[in-house]
Write a protein that holds these residues in place. Sequence first.
Motif, PDB file in Angstrom:
ATOM      1  N   GLY A 104      19.861  43.900  20.718  1.00  0.00           N
ATOM      2  CA  GLY A 104      18.553  44.550  20.795  1.00  0.00           C
ATOM      3  C   GLY A 104      17.401  43.596  20.565  1.00  0.00           C
ATOM      4  O   GLY A 104      16.337  43.756  21.160  1.00  0.00           O
ATOM      5  N   VAL A 105      17.593  42.611  19.679  1.00  0.00           N
ATOM      6  CA  VAL A 105      16.473  41.718  19.379  1.00  0.00           C
ATOM      7  C   VAL A 105      16.533  40.435  20.210  1.00  0.00           C
ATOM      8  O   VAL A 105      15.602  39.641  20.179  1.00  0.00           O
TER       9      VAL A 105
ATOM     10  N   TYR B 175      14.573  35.205  21.575  1.00  0.00           N
ATOM     11  CA  TYR B 175      14.485  34.084  22.503  1.00  0.00           C
ATOM     12  C   TYR B 175      13.035  33.632  22.655  1.00  0.00           C
ATOM     13  O   TYR B 175      12.728  32.449  22.643  1.00  0.00           O
ATOM     14  N   ARG B 176      12.120  34.613  22.716  1.00  0.00           N
ATOM     15  CA  ARG B 176      10.702  34.280  22.839  1.00  0.00           C
ATOM     16  C   ARG B 176      10.204  33.589  21.567  1.00  0.00           C
ATOM     17  O   ARG B 176       9.469  32.613  21.628  1.00  0.00           O
ATOM     18  N   ASP B 177      10.659  34.085  20.403  1.00  0.00           N
ATOM     19  CA  ASP B 177      10.308  33.425  19.138  1.00  0.00           C
ATOM     20  C   ASP B 177      10.769  31.979  19.137  1.00  0.00           C
ATOM     21  O   ASP B 177      10.051  31.087  18.679  1.00  0.00           O
TER      22      ASP B 177
ATOM     23  N   ALA C 107      11.408  29.828  29.892  1.00  0.00           N
ATOM     24  CA  ALA C 107      10.916  31.140  30.318  1.00  0.00           C
ATOM     25  C   ALA C 107      11.691  31.619  31.540  1.00  0.00           C
ATOM     26  O   ALA C 107      12.071  32.793  31.635  1.00  0.00           O
ATOM     27  N   LEU C 108      11.935  30.694  32.478  1.00  0.00           N
ATOM     28  CA  LEU C 108      12.679  31.063  33.687  1.00  0.00           C
ATOM     29  C   LEU C 108      14.120  31.434  33.341  1.00  0.00           C
ATOM     30  O   LEU C 108      14.657  32.421  33.842  1.00  0.00           O
ATOM     31  N   ILE C 109      14.735  30.648  32.448  1.00  0.00           N
ATOM     32  CA  ILE C 109      16.097  30.956  32.024  1.00  0.00           C
ATOM     33  C   ILE C 109      16.126  32.327  31.353  1.00  0.00           C
ATOM     34  O   ILE C 109      17.028  33.135  31.590  1.00  0.00           O
TER      35      ILE C 109
ATOM     36  N   PHE D  87      17.969  37.923  30.514  1.00  0.00           N
ATOM     37  CA  PHE D  87      17.681  39.272  30.042  1.00  0.00           C
ATOM     38  C   PHE D  87      17.128  40.126  31.170  1.00  0.00           C
ATOM     39  O   PHE D  87      15.946  40.451  31.190  1.00  0.00           O
ATOM     40  N   PRO D  88      17.973  40.506  32.116  1.00  0.00           N
ATOM     41  CA  PRO D  88      17.472  41.225  33.288  1.00  0.00           C
ATOM     42  C   PRO D  88      16.935  42.611  32.943  1.00  0.00           C
ATOM     43  O   PRO D  88      16.235  43.215  33.733  1.00  0.00           O
TER      44      PRO D  88
END
Lengths: 318, 304
Positions: A238-239, A244-246, A305-307, A312-313
């Motif tokens: 869920g996180v 990943y963004r963090d 970002a692309l990966i 995470f589709p």
Amino acid sequence: MSSSQWLAVRKNLPAKPRAMVAFFSFLLPITIWCLVSYVPFLWHPMVEIQDKGGVAYFKSGMLVERELFEQERLTAIENQLQPPSGIRTNPIYLPAPHEVAVALYTSFTTEPKRRSEKWLHESLWESIQVIFWGFVLSSLFGVPLGILAGTYDFFSRLFEPFIEFFRYLPAPAFGALAVAILGIYHQPKIAIIFIGTFFQQVLVIANTTRKLDPSLLEAAQTLGAKNKALLFKVVVPGVLPDLYRDMRILLGWAWTYLIVSELVGTSSGITWFITQQARYKNFDNVFAAIMIIGIIGLSFDILLALIGKKLFPWQKAQ
Amino acid sequence: MTPIVLPSYLDQSAAVKDRFDRLKQRPVSLEVKHLHKHFDSAGGQVTALQDINFKAYKREFVCVIGPSGCGKSTLVRILAGLETPSSGSVLLNGKAVTGPGPDRGMVFQGYTLFPWLSVKRNVMFGLIEAGHGKTTAEEQALQWIELVGLSRFVDSYPHQLSGGMKQRVAIARALANQPQILLMDEPFGALDPQTRAKMQSHLMEIWKNIDITVVFITHDLDEAIYLADRILVLKAHPGEVNEVIEVSVPQPRDPSQLLSDEFLATKRRLEELIHPEDDGDELATDKLNMVRMVHVNDQVPSVF
């Protein structure tokens, strides 16, 4: 487009203007730099001597301040000597864009001045290794701790108060200590990046974990999920996208600790290159090196970002 | 205008009466005994539920309805085991409920599908937790998905589905564990009226064909009458059982009954219970003060 369309609150611009504005965000600083470099009357506080004339201590190619030059020119005329001539120029620490552009290439192809010194690409590779290991080690401990602290109040109370305290201690302050314990080579540098990243990482990830919609956990419980399944089958997946963004943001922070960490012990990597080039007054190379850091950082972030989009589709397009 | 003369909501035709008699002979599925729930708040202790008692018989459809703040969501969360009662007990087939578990399926208003799982994997979640192997879980999941008519979307992610479709997946996910009771907390509250009507008939269809007792929370009177065998009417502050209404509209239901006498009589009774004419002092302040508006240069002087 009217001005209200350009500045609509929390609405995306149409694709074309959007790309254009993003392009301007780079174009604007570069334009300012070009103007300052190529338009003489804007700044150019120095004069580069071309003909020293009757002034004894001037040398051709020397940079002097404009007022001094003017003074010496008048004195020379007064004393009926040949006046010096020169062209207005910027101080040596502000190279023009084309010089930096050339340096971006030549800094890679120029042989080091001394045999013991490293090529730029070797220095860069050292830096990337230091960042990599510092960040990987930090994440190895920081991510699990963060998730645990965000999930269980027990771990939150156990870790977070001390970490809150520790994160205010400036990582560079541990430089001397790190050298004393870990020697003078890569290890203390990795340690500085670790200290700079780890404590923030635990707190940021714990907060992200806490933001998980609690009703998902409730739904999972009504479907029969117990403690371990809740953690590994609900909390973690869920996180994951937010985590990943963090991590992308935290990696950026790790880069900011690079320069400090590389000054610890024997200076090395891109920082060594920068200080060395500054010592030789090759400021075009200094700028080139700084830009290389920026380019590496940005391209790595774009790559991640692309990966992320592929990984995470289920994330809605932002 | 002469008021429409309606029969009493208590009047039951012989068939309906007979059905209720048989219904009450069935074994008790869910029993709530002397249930109290208090919350600690800044202003002191708040009583959310006070002495709730009711029974739901096997394969009965019970709706819980009440004004906002009557604690109907708290009640269903206690039934699910997501909250613990302050006192009293909840018995499922005679066994006390102590925490959330797969024997009570729950459908939430907010769908709560796992966004990182496909439709199929969402439905498989509970089956895997129950210890089924991957292949059996997948097989069963596909059957449940087919049951709710979403076979075309097995590999879609929740964000690609509409609200009604999401809720169908949530229902399939809750049913896949074959719970004895299905708890639904305003499941169709976020849907538009057409979708909602469709979902209601889907749910009736499922209920008729599966051995399951349904406890359904709603604030929509029509929905409650249309779906329920019996309606548990709660009142607010504190949340107490006001009345248990046996819906006199004959089963099986269909939308044409929405304007039948029984239906309207029941609705009138619910209106009385939920929006009493004499609101008391508490709600007297809950009014607009339009008298203060001064009309100047209105282009249309009156809406009438």
